[in-house]
Design a protein around this motif. Structure first.
Motif, PDB file in Angstrom:
ATOM      1  N   LEU A 113      31.057  38.197  42.750  1.00  0.00           N
ATOM      2  CA  LEU A 113      31.449  39.515  42.244  1.00  0.00           C
ATOM      3  C   LEU A 113      32.159  40.266  43.360  1.00  0.00           C
ATOM      4  N   PRO A 114      32.914  41.318  43.012  1.00  0.00           N
ATOM      5  CA  PRO A 114      33.573  42.107  44.061  1.00  0.00           C
ATOM      6  C   PRO A 114      32.549  42.506  45.124  1.00  0.00           C
ATOM      7  N   GLY A 115      32.913  42.327  46.374  1.00  0.00           N
ATOM      8  CA  GLY A 115      31.994  42.654  47.470  1.00  0.00           C
ATOM      9  C   GLY A 115      31.296  41.436  48.035  1.00  0.00           C
ATOM     10  N   ASN A 116      31.186  40.352  47.245  1.00  0.00           N
ATOM     11  CA  ASN A 116      30.560  39.137  47.775  1.00  0.00           C
ATOM     12  C   ASN A 116      31.504  38.449  48.754  1.00  0.00           C
ATOM     13  N   ALA A 117      30.945  37.858  49.789  1.00  0.00           N
ATOM     14  CA  ALA A 117      31.753  37.061  50.710  1.00  0.00           C
ATOM     15  C   ALA A 117      32.402  35.929  49.919  1.00  0.00           C
ATOM     16  N   GLY A 118      33.647  35.670  50.189  1.00  0.00           N
ATOM     17  CA  GLY A 118      34.355  34.609  49.485  1.00  0.00           C
ATOM     18  C   GLY A 118      35.133  35.120  48.287  1.00  0.00           C
ATOM     19  N   TYR A 119      34.777  36.324  47.805  1.00  0.00           N
ATOM     20  CA  TYR A 119      35.458  36.861  46.615  1.00  0.00           C
ATOM     21  C   TYR A 119      36.958  37.038  46.890  1.00  0.00           C
ATOM     22  N   ASP A 120      37.286  37.647  48.026  1.00  0.00           N
ATOM     23  CA  ASP A 120      38.704  37.919  48.313  1.00  0.00           C
ATOM     24  C   ASP A 120      39.497  36.632  48.498  1.00  0.00           C
ATOM     25  N   GLU A 121      38.881  35.663  49.159  1.00  0.00           N
ATOM     26  CA  GLU A 121      39.588  34.399  49.365  1.00  0.00           C
ATOM     27  C   GLU A 121      39.884  33.722  48.025  1.00  0.00           C
ATOM     28  N   SER A 122      38.937  33.799  47.109  1.00  0.00           N
ATOM     29  CA  SER A 122      39.134  33.181  45.796  1.00  0.00           C
ATOM     30  C   SER A 122      40.189  33.908  44.972  1.00  0.00           C
ATOM     31  N   ARG A 123      40.125  35.208  44.950  1.00  0.00           N
ATOM     32  CA  ARG A 123      41.014  35.960  44.051  1.00  0.00           C
ATOM     33  C   ARG A 123      42.468  35.900  44.531  1.00  0.00           C
ATOM     34  N   ARG A 124      42.659  35.699  45.834  1.00  0.00           N
ATOM     35  CA  ARG A 124      44.005  35.661  46.397  1.00  0.00           C
ATOM     36  C   ARG A 124      44.704  34.346  46.063  1.00  0.00           C
ATOM     37  N   VAL A 125      46.023  34.412  45.903  1.00  0.00           N
ATOM     38  CA  VAL A 125      46.831  33.202  45.782  1.00  0.00           C
ATOM     39  C   VAL A 125      47.797  33.179  46.959  1.00  0.00           C
ATOM     40  N   LEU A 126      48.582  32.128  47.041  1.00  0.00           N
ATOM     41  CA  LEU A 126      49.474  31.976  48.195  1.00  0.00           C
ATOM     42  C   LEU A 126      50.470  33.129  48.315  1.00  0.00           C
ATOM     43  N   ASN A 127      51.005  33.566  47.182  1.00  0.00           N
ATOM     44  CA  ASN A 127      52.005  34.638  47.175  1.00  0.00           C
ATOM     45  C   ASN A 127      51.304  35.970  47.413  1.00  0.00           C
ATOM     46  N   MET A 128      51.518  36.547  48.601  1.00  0.00           N
ATOM     47  CA  MET A 128      50.771  37.753  48.967  1.00  0.00           C
ATOM     48  C   MET A 128      51.230  38.995  48.204  1.00  0.00           C
ATOM     49  N   ALA A 129      52.318  38.880  47.442  1.00  0.00           N
ATOM     50  CA  ALA A 129      52.726  40.008  46.601  1.00  0.00           C
ATOM     51  C   ALA A 129      51.767  40.185  45.418  1.00  0.00           C
ATOM     52  N   ILE A 130      50.951  39.187  45.155  1.00  0.00           N
ATOM     53  CA  ILE A 130      49.991  39.237  44.045  1.00  0.00           C
ATOM     54  C   ILE A 130      48.644  39.714  44.588  1.00  0.00           C
ATOM     55  N   ASP A 131      48.122  40.790  43.987  1.00  0.00           N
ATOM     56  CA  ASP A 131      46.888  41.382  44.509  1.00  0.00           C
ATOM     57  C   ASP A 131      46.017  41.802  43.319  1.00  0.00           C
ATOM     58  N   ARG A 132      45.301  40.836  42.756  1.00  0.00           N
ATOM     59  CA  ARG A 132      44.530  41.117  41.542  1.00  0.00           C
ATOM     60  C   ARG A 132      43.034  40.922  41.792  1.00  0.00           C
ATOM     61  N   HIS A 133      42.233  41.585  40.971  1.00  0.00           N
ATOM     62  CA  HIS A 133      40.785  41.631  41.189  1.00  0.00           C
ATOM     63  C   HIS A 133      40.048  41.225  39.918  1.00  0.00           C
ATOM     64  N   PRO A 134      39.664  39.955  39.807  1.00  0.00           N
ATOM     65  CA  PRO A 134      38.869  39.556  38.635  1.00  0.00           C
ATOM     66  C   PRO A 134      37.536  40.303  38.613  1.00  0.00           C
ATOM     67  N   ALA A 135      37.009  40.516  37.422  1.00  0.00           N
ATOM     68  CA  ALA A 135      35.682  41.145  37.304  1.00  0.00           C
ATOM     69  C   ALA A 135      34.614  40.210  37.849  1.00  0.00           C
ATOM     70  N   LEU A 136      34.814  38.918  37.637  1.00  0.00           N
ATOM     71  CA  LEU A 136      33.868  37.927  38.152  1.00  0.00           C
ATOM     72  C   LEU A 136      34.574  36.601  38.383  1.00  0.00           C
TER      73      LEU A 136
END
Ligand code: FAD
Length: 498
Positions: free
Chosen positions: A67-90
């Motif tokens: 979930l947002p705030g968990n370690a690893g969340y940001d690494e997972s939600r990110r893709v290679l293209n840094m112009a994309i900045d999205r936040h899944p609910a889970l």
């Protein structure tokens, strides 16, 4: 989230990230769910996910719920293209097909927006999402090679480098893309061009069977004998039908040593290099893979037109095949050399800085006529900015010897994929950084037929159905059967009609 719980969940994620899948799974119960979660459905409606349901989901998994705030969340939600900045609910990091079924059932029952991530190379960021569920397959990586049967069995989250490495260790190989940290799944399901595609066909042409969890949560095997329509559709229809958990690839014997590298020519000679490429690439033997790149890196004025080659044929023929590349212009550098194929496959990884935003256009070309050469050269020269790159990725050969309706990938007459990239440092601000590429592309697009569904940023100019060409109706029938509610919509989407 209370401080103690945050520390617990952060620690759990950090420890889990350092552990292999099974051990990480044992820690997932420490993750805490605090209250209901705001989320969105596939059609964009705002919904709320009950804390108890999310907690139950997390506890039922062998893998991780982030979930947002968990370690690893940001690494997972990110893709290679840094112009994309999205936040899944889970985010679900499954440990196997069982977790994938559980995640899909949870998402389907709530009509959640759903993204599926393998290598995270989708330029448009379709493997992540805002407010939905992401299934991140990064802990689902494994390749097993059966040398006697000449097969590779690859888990659905694996990267290309692993497939190349394990296969070549047995003197065997199959087609993979040109950057080793690209995902096997995303690349293969949409096509799969690469240094050996002219010899062995696209990556998808080498798929013998697949295991997939469809929208109903059921795990199915797809091959020529079992669920044959699904097998046909998965080879070119991308992520439309479910989450592929395993690929079976046919492997081919090949010597480790190839001759690979670049002949680098100043951009002022681009016309000459393009004219050479138009003729030479079109008539090349199958064991020559030849890309052309026109590039002017940001912050420099020294553009280049380079020829990138990989020759995997008989060594005694190498000079005869590669010698003409050095006469395409007056090179300032020439790195062509005998090299290990796996090393050649990693050779472009470093160009991938992960600090840039990117925008890409693509289109298939069956030839490169004089007017296209003129438009390419004039448009490139007119640009005041830097950061635009044109690439011709070589097609033809074995790719073209497959009938357009034999798999769902129909663009079998292409000589190359033409790609236009805009890239910019993320610190940059101001006008649309892709504007000049979009303008430039207007002069290039008339020479293309359709586009590569794995490499497109803007699908509005030509409809997706047209791009699937003669295969669209058959694909739609498969979509309606295996994903009637269009749960899998973040892809070159075939929208279900039932
Ligand atoms: P992801 O972003 O993880 O996934 C992309 C999409 O694939 C997802 O949105 C989903 O729809 C689908 N998907 C992913 N995993 C699964 C799964 N297990 N089951 C079902 N669907 C799934 N293409 C070539 O053909 N040849 C190349 O040489 C090549 N080089 C590239 C180099 C770079 C640096 C980049 C960024 C891209 C390159 N591509 C190339 C394009 C590439 O094929 C696509 O970007 C592809 O989508 C990447 O796959 P991925 O798994 O890394 O992407």
């Amino acid at each position: 989230m209370k401080r103690r719980q945050l520390i617990q969940s952060t620690l759990a994620g950090a420890v889990a990230a350092a552990l292999p899948g099974g051990a990480a799974a044992a820690l997932k119960a420490i993750s805490n769910v605090q209250g209901d979660l705001a989320a969105v459905t596939g059609s964009g409606a705002q919904i709320s996910l009950e804390a108890a349901a999310v907690r139950e989901l997390g506890e039922s998994l062998r893998g991780m719920l982030l979930l947002p705030g968990n370690a690893g969340y940001d690494e997972s939600r990110r893709v290679l293209n840094m112009a994309i900045d999205r936040h899944p609910a889970l985010i679900i990091q499954p440990s196997g097909a069982g977790d994938i079924s559980t995640a899909i059932n949870f998402a389907r029952e709530r009509e959640l927006l759903l993204a599926v991530k393998c290598g995270g190379h989708s330029w448009t960021g379709k493997s992540t999402c805002e407010g939905g569920m992401q299934i991140d397959l990064s802990s689902f990586r494994h390749t097993r090679v059966d040398p006697a049967a000449r097969r590779a069995y690859v888990a659905g989250g694996s990267l290309l480098g692993e497939l190349d490495y394990e296969s070549m260790a047995q003197g065997l190989i199959t087609t993979a893309g040109t950057v080793s940290h690209t995902g096997v799944a995303g690349l293969t399901l949409g096509g799969g061009f690469g240094r050996l595609a002219r010899r062995f066909g696209l990556a998808l042409d080498n798929v013998v069977s697949l295991d997939i969890v469809n929208a109903d949560g059921q795990l199915r095997h797809a091959s020529a004998d079992e669920n044959p329509e699904l097998y046909w559709a998965l080879r070119g229809g991308g992520g439309n039908f479910g989450v592929v958990t395993a690929f079976e690839f046919a492997l081919h014997p090949m010597a480790r040593d190839v001759v690979a590298g670049e002949v680098i020519i100043p951009i002022g000679q681009a016309r000459q290099v393009l004219e050479f490429y138009a003729d030479y690439a079109a008539a090349a033997p199958d064991d020559l893979y030849l890309d052309l790149v026109m590039s002017s890196p940001q912050g420099t004025t020294d553009g280049v037109a380079l020829l990138h080659a990989c020759y995997s044929g008989p060594p005694q023929q190498a000079e005869k095949v590669l010698g003409p590349l050095r006469k395409a212009g007056r090179p300032i550098a020439d790195t062509l050399a005998t090299t290990d194929y796996v090393a050649a496959q990693r050779s472009q990884d470093v160009t991938d800085a992960r600090v840039t935003g990117e925008y890409v256009k693509s289109g298939f070309v069956s030839d490169i006529p004089a007017q296209l050469v003129t438009n390419l050269v004039d448009g490139f020269g007119r640009r005041e900015d830097t950061g635009t790159t044109i690439v011709f990725q070589h097609a033809g050969g074995a790719i073209n010897r497959v009938a357009p309706d034999a798999t769902a990938f129909s663009h079998r007459d292409a000589m190359a994929t033409m790609l236009g990239f805009a890239s910019w440092p993320m610190a940059a601000s101001g006008e649309d950084p892709a504007r000049r590429l979009k303008e430039y592309w207007l002069d290039l697009e008339p020479f293309t037929t359709g586009w590569y569904s794995n490499e497109v940023a803007d699908e509005s100019n030509q409809t997706i159905s047209r791009n699937y060409q003669i295969n669209f109706d058959r694909l739609l029938a498969v979509k309606n059967e295996y994903d009637p509610t269009n749960l899998f919509r973040l892809n070159a989407n075939i929208s279900s009609t039932v």
